[in-house]
Design a protein around this motif. Structure first.
Motif, PDB file in Angstrom:
ATOM      1  N   TYR A 128       0.824  -1.214   0.000  1.00  0.00           N
ATOM      2  CA  TYR A 128       0.000   0.000   0.000  1.00  0.00           C
ATOM      3  C   TYR A 128       0.858   1.264   0.000  1.00  0.00           C
ATOM      4  CZ  TYR A 128      -3.767  -3.235   1.305  1.00  0.00           C
ATOM      5  OH  TYR A 128      -4.665  -4.283   1.347  1.00  0.00           O
ATOM      6  N   GLY A 129       2.164   1.116   0.264  1.00  0.00           N
ATOM      7  CA  GLY A 129       3.055   2.270   0.262  1.00  0.00           C
ATOM      8  C   GLY A 129       2.689   3.277   1.339  1.00  0.00           C
ATOM      9  N   ASN A 130       2.804   4.562   0.986  1.00  0.00           N
ATOM     10  CA  ASN A 130       2.371   5.641   1.878  1.00  0.00           C
ATOM     11  C   ASN A 130       0.939   5.973   1.476  1.00  0.00           C
ATOM     12  OD1 ASN A 130       2.232   7.686   3.712  1.00  0.00           O
ATOM     13  ND2 ASN A 130       3.791   8.986   2.770  1.00  0.00           N
ATOM     14  N   PRO A 131      -0.042   5.357   2.118  1.00  0.00           N
ATOM     15  CA  PRO A 131      -1.401   5.322   1.570  1.00  0.00           C
ATOM     16  C   PRO A 131      -2.156   6.652   1.640  1.00  0.00           C
ATOM     17  CG  PRO A 131      -1.360   4.303   3.734  1.00  0.00           C
ATOM     18  CD  PRO A 131       0.065   4.626   3.388  1.00  0.00           C
ATOM     19  N   GLU A 132      -2.981   6.856   0.631  1.00  0.00           N
ATOM     20  CA  GLU A 132      -3.902   7.986   0.600  1.00  0.00           C
ATOM     21  C   GLU A 132      -5.287   7.586   1.084  1.00  0.00           C
ATOM     22  OE1 GLU A 132      -3.132   8.750  -3.594  1.00  0.00           O
ATOM     23  OE2 GLU A 132      -2.378  10.742  -3.065  1.00  0.00           O
ATOM     24  N   VAL A 133      -5.517   6.290   1.237  1.00  0.00           N
ATOM     25  CA  VAL A 133      -6.778   5.738   1.741  1.00  0.00           C
ATOM     26  C   VAL A 133      -6.519   5.169   3.122  1.00  0.00           C
ATOM     27  CG1 VAL A 133      -8.520   3.948   1.405  1.00  0.00           C
ATOM     28  CG2 VAL A 133      -7.659   5.226  -0.565  1.00  0.00           C
ATOM     29  N   HIS A 134      -7.374   5.502   4.086  1.00  0.00           N
ATOM     30  CA  HIS A 134      -7.158   5.071   5.463  1.00  0.00           C
ATOM     31  C   HIS A 134      -8.480   4.737   6.133  1.00  0.00           C
ATOM     32  CE1 HIS A 134      -4.588   4.820   9.025  1.00  0.00           C
ATOM     33  NE2 HIS A 134      -5.602   5.322   9.693  1.00  0.00           N
ATOM     34  N   PRO A 135      -8.593   3.555   6.783  1.00  0.00           N
ATOM     35  CA  PRO A 135      -7.642   2.444   6.768  1.00  0.00           C
ATOM     36  C   PRO A 135      -7.571   1.799   5.389  1.00  0.00           C
ATOM     37  CG  PRO A 135      -9.689   1.759   7.795  1.00  0.00           C
ATOM     38  CD  PRO A 135      -9.820   3.234   7.554  1.00  0.00           C
ATOM     39  N   GLN A 136      -6.658   0.870   5.200  1.00  0.00           N
ATOM     40  CA  GLN A 136      -6.423   0.293   3.888  1.00  0.00           C
ATOM     41  C   GLN A 136      -7.220  -1.001   3.706  1.00  0.00           C
ATOM     42  OE1 GLN A 136      -3.133   0.972   5.860  1.00  0.00           O
ATOM     43  NE2 GLN A 136      -4.028   2.975   5.392  1.00  0.00           N
ATOM     44  N   PRO A 137      -8.182  -1.024   2.776  1.00  0.00           N
ATOM     45  CA  PRO A 137      -8.879  -2.265   2.443  1.00  0.00           C
ATOM     46  C   PRO A 137      -8.117  -3.019   1.349  1.00  0.00           C
ATOM     47  CG  PRO A 137      -9.885  -0.460   1.254  1.00  0.00           C
ATOM     48  CD  PRO A 137      -8.747   0.134   2.056  1.00  0.00           C
ATOM     49  N   GLU A 138      -8.470  -4.273   1.144  1.00  0.00           N
ATOM     50  CA  GLU A 138      -7.796  -5.076   0.128  1.00  0.00           C
ATOM     51  C   GLU A 138      -8.011  -4.524  -1.281  1.00  0.00           C
ATOM     52  OE1 GLU A 138      -8.670  -7.857   3.582  1.00  0.00           O
ATOM     53  OE2 GLU A 138      -9.737  -6.263   2.527  1.00  0.00           O
ATOM     54  N   THR A 139      -9.062  -3.733  -1.466  1.00  0.00           N
ATOM     55  CA  THR A 139      -9.363  -3.184  -2.791  1.00  0.00           C
ATOM     56  C   THR A 139      -8.505  -1.968  -3.144  1.00  0.00           C
ATOM     57  OG1 THR A 139     -11.146  -1.930  -1.739  1.00  0.00           O
ATOM     58  CG2 THR A 139     -11.752  -4.004  -2.822  1.00  0.00           C
ATOM     59  N   TYR A 140      -7.745  -1.447  -2.165  1.00  0.00           N
ATOM     60  CA  TYR A 140      -6.902  -0.276  -2.422  1.00  0.00           C
ATOM     61  C   TYR A 140      -5.645  -0.702  -3.167  1.00  0.00           C
ATOM     62  CZ  TYR A 140      -3.956   3.813  -1.486  1.00  0.00           C
ATOM     63  OH  TYR A 140      -3.119   4.898  -1.625  1.00  0.00           O
ATOM     64  N   TRP A 141      -5.276   0.034  -4.225  1.00  0.00           N
ATOM     65  CA  TRP A 141      -4.151  -0.347  -5.086  1.00  0.00           C
ATOM     66  C   TRP A 141      -2.809   0.170  -4.591  1.00  0.00           C
ATOM     67  CZ3 TRP A 141      -6.447   0.611 -10.679  1.00  0.00           C
ATOM     68  CH2 TRP A 141      -7.483  -0.306 -10.884  1.00  0.00           C
ATOM     69  N   GLY A 142      -2.823   1.111  -3.653  1.00  0.00           N
ATOM     70  CA  GLY A 142      -1.572   1.557  -3.058  1.00  0.00           C
ATOM     71  C   GLY A 142      -0.950   2.779  -3.714  1.00  0.00           C
ATOM     72  N   ARG A 143       0.083   3.279  -3.048  1.00  0.00           N
ATOM     73  CA  ARG A 143       0.813   4.476  -3.500  1.00  0.00           C
ATOM     74  C   ARG A 143       2.291   4.243  -3.172  1.00  0.00           C
ATOM     75  NH1 ARG A 143       1.441   9.366  -0.219  1.00  0.00           N
ATOM     76  NH2 ARG A 143       2.110  11.131  -1.499  1.00  0.00           N
ATOM     77  N   VAL A 144       2.984   3.599  -4.104  1.00  0.00           N
ATOM     78  CA  VAL A 144       4.354   3.143  -3.883  1.00  0.00           C
ATOM     79  C   VAL A 144       5.315   3.883  -4.805  1.00  0.00           C
ATOM     80  CG1 VAL A 144       5.912   1.156  -4.068  1.00  0.00           C
ATOM     81  CG2 VAL A 144       3.621   0.855  -3.117  1.00  0.00           C
ATOM     82  N   ASN A 145       6.445   4.304  -4.255  1.00  0.00           N
ATOM     83  CA  ASN A 145       7.515   4.872  -5.067  1.00  0.00           C
ATOM     84  C   ASN A 145       8.292   3.720  -5.706  1.00  0.00           C
ATOM     85  OD1 ASN A 145       9.808   6.020  -6.131  1.00  0.00           O
ATOM     86  ND2 ASN A 145      10.464   7.047  -4.250  1.00  0.00           N
ATOM     87  N   PRO A 146       8.203   3.527  -7.032  1.00  0.00           N
ATOM     88  CA  PRO A 146       8.794   2.341  -7.646  1.00  0.00           C
ATOM     89  C   PRO A 146      10.313   2.361  -7.749  1.00  0.00           C
ATOM     90  CG  PRO A 146       7.864   3.745  -9.340  1.00  0.00           C
ATOM     91  CD  PRO A 146       7.477   4.355  -8.021  1.00  0.00           C
ATOM     92  N   ILE A 147      10.946   3.518  -7.486  1.00  0.00           N
ATOM     93  CA  ILE A 147      12.407   3.581  -7.582  1.00  0.00           C
ATOM     94  C   ILE A 147      13.061   4.063  -6.284  1.00  0.00           C
ATOM     95  CG2 ILE A 147      12.432   3.872 -10.092  1.00  0.00           C
ATOM     96  CD1 ILE A 147      12.879   6.889  -9.610  1.00  0.00           C
ATOM     97  N   GLY A 148      12.279   4.176  -5.225  1.00  0.00           N
ATOM     98  CA  GLY A 148      12.832   4.583  -3.928  1.00  0.00           C
ATOM     99  C   GLY A 148      13.575   3.438  -3.269  1.00  0.00           C
ATOM    100  N   PRO A 149      14.280   3.717  -2.174  1.00  0.00           N
ATOM    101  CA  PRO A 149      15.064   2.666  -1.504  1.00  0.00           C
ATOM    102  C   PRO A 149      14.225   1.524  -0.960  1.00  0.00           C
ATOM    103  CG  PRO A 149      15.029   4.691  -0.192  1.00  0.00           C
ATOM    104  CD  PRO A 149      14.451   5.033  -1.529  1.00  0.00           C
ATOM    105  N   ARG A 150      12.957   1.787  -0.608  1.00  0.00           N
ATOM    106  CA  ARG A 150      12.090   0.722  -0.090  1.00  0.00           C
ATOM    107  C   ARG A 150      11.467  -0.113  -1.202  1.00  0.00           C
ATOM    108  NH1 ARG A 150      10.296   2.358   5.460  1.00  0.00           N
ATOM    109  NH2 ARG A 150       8.585   0.878   5.269  1.00  0.00           N
TER     110      ARG A 150
END
Length: 314
Positions: free
Chosen positions: A120-142
């Motif tokens: 879910y990354g650093n989510p914009e939806v709270h709390p996170q349900p399974e239907t949430y696609w997430g907000r992930v930095n694809p080239i960050g260290p994590r």
């Protein structure tokens, strides 16, 4: 059942070995000890229903005989570990997932993949349900962990859709308890070690970021139900404790439980450190009848006691 557990000597994997053996199943454990420890499974050696192999799942896997269930739980899981082993982390959750899924296809075995709330990354939806696609930095260290888990989820679903494999995905939120490494790098063992040894507790940022902490026994119960329940093929479940705590409050609570004189110090937050993290476990409650039962106070007391014994034993 005859069960294969990868990452069997890890924190969660070793507790899963205990649970499946306790329920009367035969367990085969694999681990290369990169972040797992022989100490976590040494008590199982001599059990006729347990076999263990030191093995790296990024290599081809084949086992003789029937296999009913595979739980793929091998992977460095703490930021310290996957920052130290970035390429291996991605190999475990690409090649390792491919090899274990291939074995599931060959044996006709049910397959459970250990994913993470990090998808879910650093989510914009709270709390996170399974239907949430997430907000992930694809080239960050994590990303070496986040994107590897997202790839593994996609691969797991591809095998489900193309080959009809009975797959289940567990998105695991912050979990803590006995058998975590002292130098694990995650917040609970960090704070407990610092509190027990009288060192200052190091809080990232101002400590206002939140996490939801699930005790290991509760998580294992959820994974076990997810694994044995019929009719869940292709399903994804959040498994975690929905009670939210700030990191600063967690630090104060651990100091209190440990009876520690430690102070709290603040330092810079890591790159892409999530602001909030809390699972929506509505689906798990409804479908598998699961929710955590252990309060954070009780779970931390048990964990602090275990760490004390571990540190005294050396």
């Amino acid at each position: 059942m005859r069960v294969l557990i990868t990452g069997a000597a890890g924190f969660i994997g070793s507790h899963l070995c205990d649970r499946f053996l306790r329920e009367g199943h035969e367990v085969i454990g694999l681990d290369n000890f990169l972040t797992g420890s022989p100490d976590n499974v040494s008590h199982l050696f001599g059990n006729p229903n347990f076999r263990f192999f030191k093995y790296d799942v990024t290599n081809f896997i084949y086992l003789e005989g029937e296999l009913d269930l595979i739980l793929h739980f091998a992977c460095p899981a703490s930021p310290v570990d996957y920052m130290n082993h970035p390429i291996h982390t991605m190999k475990v959750d690409s090649m390792g997932t491919l090899h274990t899924l291939g074995l599931a296809k060959l044996k006709g075995a049910r397959y459970v993949f250990a994913s993470t709330s990090e998808v879910y990354g650093n989510p914009e939806v709270h709390p996170q349900p399974e239907t949430y696609w997430g907000r992930v930095n694809p080239i960050g260290p994590r990303s070496v962990y986040d994107e590897a888990k997202r790839f593994s989820e996609a691969l797991t679903m591809a095998y489900h859709r193309e080959h009809g494999i009975d797959t289940r995905i567990a998105r695991i939120f912050n979990t803590y308890g006995p058998r975590m490494r002292v130098n694990d790098g995650r917040v609970v063992p960090n704070f407990i070690y610092q509190a027990i040894t009288g060192k200052p507790l190091t809080v990232y940022g101002d400590g206002s970021q939140t996490r939801s902490f699930c005790y290991i026994d509760d998580l294992v119960e959820g994974i076990y139900r997810l694994a044995i329940e019929e009719g869940l093929s292709g399903e994804v479940f959040n498994l975690g404790n929905p009670t939210e705590h700030t990191i600063l409050d967690l630090a104060k609570l651990i100091i209190d439980i440990a009876g520690s004189p430690s102070e709290i110090v603040f330092t810079d937050r890591p790159v892409d450190d999530p602001d909030r993290r809390k699972p929506d476990i509505t689906k798990a409650k409804k479908v598998i009848g699961w929710e955590p039962e252990t309060s954070i106070e009780e779970g931390l007391k048990r964990t602090v006691n275990w760490f004390r014994e571990k540190l005294v034993a050396g």
